[in-house]
Enzyme design. Structure first.
Site, short mmCIF file in Angstrom:
data_model
loop_
_atom_site.label_atom_id
_atom_site.label_comp_id
_atom_site.label_asym_id
_atom_site.label_seq_id
_atom_site.Cartn_x
_atom_site.Cartn_y
_atom_site.Cartn_z
N HIS A 167 3.53 1.85 11.51
CA HIS A 167 2.25 1.90 12.71
C HIS A 167 1.96 2.86 13.43
O HIS A 167 0.80 2.77 13.95
CB HIS A 167 2.60 0.45 13.21
CG HIS A 167 3.01 -0.78 12.41
ND1 HIS A 167 4.28 -0.75 12.35
CD2 HIS A 167 2.40 -1.66 11.52
CE1 HIS A 167 4.70 -2.00 11.38
NE2 HIS A 167 3.35 -2.08 11.16
N SER A 200 -1.39 -7.52 11.01
CA SER A 200 -2.77 -7.71 11.26
C SER A 200 -3.46 -7.78 9.83
O SER A 200 -4.50 -8.38 9.78
CB SER A 200 -3.00 -6.45 12.10
OG SER A 200 -4.25 -6.15 12.09
N ASN A 201 -3.37 -6.57 9.06
CA ASN A 201 -4.06 -6.68 7.71
C ASN A 201 -3.84 -7.96 7.10
O ASN A 201 -4.95 -8.18 6.42
CB ASN A 201 -3.73 -5.43 6.72
CG ASN A 201 -2.28 -5.88 6.14
OD1 ASN A 201 -2.38 -6.26 5.01
ND2 ASN A 201 -1.37 -5.35 6.55
N GLU A 237 0.31 -0.31 16.36
CA GLU A 237 -0.78 0.81 16.13
C GLU A 237 -1.87 0.89 17.15
O GLU A 237 -1.83 2.17 17.62
CB GLU A 237 -1.37 0.32 14.76
CG GLU A 237 -2.28 1.49 14.34
CD GLU A 237 -3.18 1.30 13.02
OE1 GLU A 237 -2.77 0.41 11.97
OE2 GLU A 237 -4.21 1.80 13.13
N CYS A 254 -8.36 1.75 6.48
CA CYS A 254 -7.94 2.43 5.28
C CYS A 254 -8.39 1.79 4.00
O CYS A 254 -8.89 0.88 4.16
CB CYS A 254 -6.40 2.50 5.46
SG CYS A 254 -5.64 1.02 4.97
N CYS A 295 0.89 -1.12 0.01
CA CYS A 295 0.01 -0.03 0.02
C CYS A 295 0.92 1.17 0.13
O CYS A 295 2.17 1.11 0.16
CB CYS A 295 -0.84 -0.06 1.09
SG CYS A 295 0.21 -0.07 2.81
N SER A 336 2.02 -5.17 3.52
CA SER A 336 3.52 -5.34 3.76
C SER A 336 4.25 -6.48 3.11
O SER A 336 5.42 -6.51 3.34
CB SER A 336 3.57 -5.43 5.37
OG SER A 336 2.78 -6.46 5.99
O1 0JX Z 1 0.05 -5.42 11.25
P1 0JX Z 1 -0.31 -4.42 10.45
O2 0JX Z 1 -1.33 -4.74 9.55
O3 0JX Z 1 -0.83 -2.99 10.98
O4 0JX Z 1 0.71 -3.84 9.56
P2 0JX Z 1 1.64 -4.35 8.49
O5 0JX Z 1 1.57 -5.50 8.03
O6 0JX Z 1 3.26 -3.85 8.62
O7 0JX Z 1 1.29 -3.31 7.16
C1 0JX Z 1 1.56 -2.42 6.90
C2 0JX Z 1 1.49 -1.24 7.85
C3 0JX Z 1 0.35 -0.85 8.20
C4 0JX Z 1 -0.15 0.01 8.98
O8 0JX Z 1 -1.51 0.35 9.29
FE1 SF4 Z 2 -1.43 3.31 5.58
FE2 SF4 Z 2 -1.58 0.82 7.00
FE3 SF4 Z 2 -3.42 1.53 5.20
FE4 SF4 Z 2 -1.09 0.90 4.34
S1 SF4 Z 2 -2.32 -0.48 5.58
S2 SF4 Z 2 -2.38 2.60 3.80
S3 SF4 Z 2 0.08 1.68 6.03
S4 SF4 Z 2 -2.97 2.53 7.18
#
Ligand code: 0JX
Ligand code: SF4
Length: 316
Positions: free
Chosen positions: A78, A228-229, A130, A199, A16, A272
């Site tokens: 985060h 998490s995502n 986060e 998001c 992202c 990520s």
């Molecule tokens: O564990 P998250 O999904 O919050 O983080 P990840 O996997 O590093 O993803 C990108 C950062 C996301 C922040 O919102």
């Molecule tokens: Fe931002 Fe997290 Fe959404 Fe990616 S997943 S756009 S880092 S809030």
């Protein structure tokens, strides 16, 4: 001749805009200031990304007290509690904040509600960085955490008529809707975010996997267990017609024998997970099957976040 395998490739998937920006901040800092550049927490939740940056001279630590005063430090995508930049300033450290602008938006919202006298309820997962960062925008005890519909029944609030909720950015859209409905049923006056806190990237990746899962015999989500995502994508696939959904960090993790009866394989990736790891999985499949790839595109993304000015300003 190898047997046919159809791969439904979810789109959008993978990086992202917030992840792209966070990784670039570390890379540009390394170019501009030289190694070492310290990073507090995994810049994004992916070992491959972290190891790639380590090879270029980044040093990852958990806390600021592991960092000397006179080297640059980057805060992860985060977000961080207010106490972290405060401590860095006290020590006169040079820091770069790679918090995703969409996480910062939630931080600002929480502060604004608090300034206007509303108690803030955060929907999120306890202990996630986060959540630690968002809770840390207000003094200790200022934010009440809700993790589930069941929690809504038991939380204690100061004034039911003066509440607002905010959320983690990477939650399940459906689970969160159920928690919000429970909050609104118990506290009808609760203020909601002006624009969704979950998001665009989280929402779009979940929508895409929802289109793939019902047609797939198995879904592979490329991502890390602490992401998490990415974990939410596995759950969404399971809840939308594909019980055999699982997380894989990279191709080497895949038990190809388990694909014996799979005719249609869904593939997606968390925000990520770098594209190279997705390509590795697709290549692994091509090495074993006669693969046809069908890309299932639900939306196209064009979000880009600017780097901090200090990194883009011409050298003096
Ligand atoms: O564990 P998250 O999904 O919050 O983080 P990840 O996997 O590093 O993803 C990108 C950062 C996301 C922040 O919102
Ligand atoms: Fe931002 Fe997290 Fe959404 Fe990616 S997943 S756009 S880092 S809030």
């Amino acid at each position: 001749m190898s047997r046919p395998l159809t791969i439904l490739l979810a789109s959008p998937r993978g990086f992202c805009a917030g992840v792209d920006r966070a990784i670039q901040i570390v890379e540009v800092a390394l170019e501009k200031y030289g190694a070492p550049v310290y990073v507090r927490h995994e810049i994004v939740h992916n070992r491959f990304v972290v190891e790639g940056l380590e090879a270029k001279g980044a040093i990852f630590v958990d806390e600021l007290d592991e960092i000397p005063d006179d080297v640059p430090v980057v805060f992860s995508a985060h977000g961080v509690p207010k106490s972290i930049p405060a401590e860095a300033e006290r020590r006169k450290m040079f820091y770069l904040d790679a918090t995703c602008p969409l996480v910062s938006k939630v931080h600002i919202e929480a502060e604004r509600h608090s300034e206007q006298g509303r108690q803030v309820i955060l929907i999120g997962h306890a202990g996630h960085p986060e959540v630690v960062g968002t809770m840390g925008q207000l003094p200790s005890g200022g934010v009440v955490l809700v993790e589930s519909v069941a929690d809504v029944a038991t939380i204690e609030v100061e004034d039911p008529g003066n509440l607002a909720y905010v959320t983690q950015t990477t939650l399940s859209v459906d689970d969160t809707a159920a928690i919000v409905a429970a909050l609104q049923a118990r506290f009808p006056a609760i203020a909601k975010p002006r624009k969704e806190d979950i998001c665009y990237a989280t929402t779009n990746r979940q929508q895409a996997v929802k289109a793939v899962a019902p047609r797939a015999d198995m879904v592979l989500v490329v991502g890390a267990p602490n992401s998490s995502n990415s974990m939410r994508l596995v759950e969404v696939a399971r809840n939308h017609g594909c019980e055999r959904a699982m997380l894989v960090q990279r191709a080497a993790d895949i038990d190809w024998a388990a694909l014996e009866d799979v005719k249609v394989l869904g593939v997606t990736a968390g925000a990520s997970a770098p594209d190279i790891l997705i390509q590795e999985v697709l290549q692994g499949a091509r090495d074993r099957f006669d693969v046809t790839i069908e890309e299932i595109t639900l939306t196209r993304e064009d979000v880009v976040f600017k780097l901090p000015k200090v990194l883009t300003a011409a050298a003096e």
